[in-house]
Enzyme design. Structure first.
Site, short mmCIF file in Angstrom:
data_model
loop_
_atom_site.label_atom_id
_atom_site.label_comp_id
_atom_site.label_asym_id
_atom_site.label_seq_id
_atom_site.Cartn_x
_atom_site.Cartn_y
_atom_site.Cartn_z
N ASP A 195 0.83 -1.20 0.00
CA ASP A 195 0.00 0.00 0.00
C ASP A 195 0.87 1.25 0.00
O ASP A 195 2.08 1.21 0.24
CB ASP A 195 -0.90 0.01 1.23
CG ASP A 195 -1.90 -1.13 1.24
OD1 ASP A 195 -2.29 -1.57 0.14
OD2 ASP A 195 -2.28 -1.58 2.33
N TYR A 234 7.21 -10.04 6.69
CA TYR A 234 7.01 -8.60 6.92
C TYR A 234 7.61 -8.21 8.26
O TYR A 234 7.59 -8.99 9.22
CB TYR A 234 5.52 -8.25 6.92
CG TYR A 234 4.88 -8.20 5.54
CD1 TYR A 234 4.85 -7.02 4.82
CD2 TYR A 234 4.31 -9.33 4.99
CE1 TYR A 234 4.26 -6.96 3.57
CE2 TYR A 234 3.72 -9.30 3.74
CZ TYR A 234 3.69 -8.10 3.03
OH TYR A 234 3.10 -8.06 1.79
#
Length: 250
Positions: free
Chosen positions: A55, A113
């Site tokens: 994003d 992540y």
């Protein structure tokens, strides 16, 4: 045609995410322009395929993409050529030639992540785009007790934001870790899994921070699996603390 696997890193601050969007500066659009310039194509016929999307504001240390060139250039030449055209907030770390069966998205077996949290009692101007400043008291023992509840195959319906395109909310988390960096006044969450839903990592991070600050019971994650209700976990940690660190292939 020769296929190239490229590992890239980028500062997501000034990108509107990875995926191409009309009239927006995205990682995919910058990559595609550079690759087609290298191939001397003017119509953008060479497509760049990413291992996944990030994003706006999310960073990457080890995003993977692939593309095909109509001629064979040594991998190091491709890396140097791309970096000569990239802006300063994007870099090709490594380039490899791969066979035609390789696909950055469909052949990867997992992703990792990292979420960085600053524990200073003020927003550090040098970290404001790269860590989430969480100045509330945290009991790390509570967070560590909650983390195992995320591991395994679960229905993460309570951990997905609207806009998710998948109809299947079951995902497998391989590992969750908490790293303490007292020299930086930071803690880092590391999430490793087969795949992740839209905003899932940021929502899991927000839930863990709620647990650590005493605003949510330590094993409330188990209840969230049962209720399957995003309204029960409404918070999303900011994008700028998140990094796509690694993509794994067999």
């Amino acid at each position: 045609m020769q296929r190239y696997k490229v590992t890239i890193a980028y500062d997501g601050t000034k990108f509107a995410g990875f995926q191409r969007q009309p009239d927006q500066r995205t990682v995919e659009s910058v990559l595609t322009t550079a690759v087609n310039k290298m191939a001397k194509t003017l119509d953008g016929t060479i497509k760049v395929y990413g291992s996944g999307r990030t994003d706006a504001g999310v960073h990457a240390m080890g995003q993977v993409v692939h593309f095909d060139l109509p001629f064979n250039i040594p991998a190091e030449g491709v890396r140097r050529g791309l970096n000569s055209m990239f802006p300063l907030d994007l870099v090709a770390i490594e380039v490899e030639t791969v066979d035609a069966e390789f696909h950055s998205r469909f052949t990867n077996v997992g992703k990792q992540y990292r979420y960085k949290i600053s524990r200073k009692d003020f927003i550090d101007p040098f970290k404001r785009f790269y860590t989430y400043n969480f100045k509330f008291n945290l009991d790390l023992a509570l967070i560590k007790a909650a983390m195992p509840d995320l591991i395994g195959m679960h229905d993460f319906s309570s951990f997905v934001a609207s806009g998710n395109q998948s109809k299947d909310f079951v995902r497998e988390i391989f590992d969750v870790q908490l790293e303490e960096h007292p020299e930086l006044d930071e803690i880092h969450f590391i999430f490793r899994g087969k795949g992740f839903l839209y905003n899932q990592v940021r929502i899991m991070t927000a839930v863990l921070l709620e647990i650590g600050s005493g605003r949510r019971p330590v094993h409330d994650i188990l209840r969230l699996y049962e209720v399957k209700d995003r309204l029960q976990a409404p918070l999303t940690a900011p994008a700028h603390g998140l990094y796509l660190e690694k993509v794994f292939y067999e």
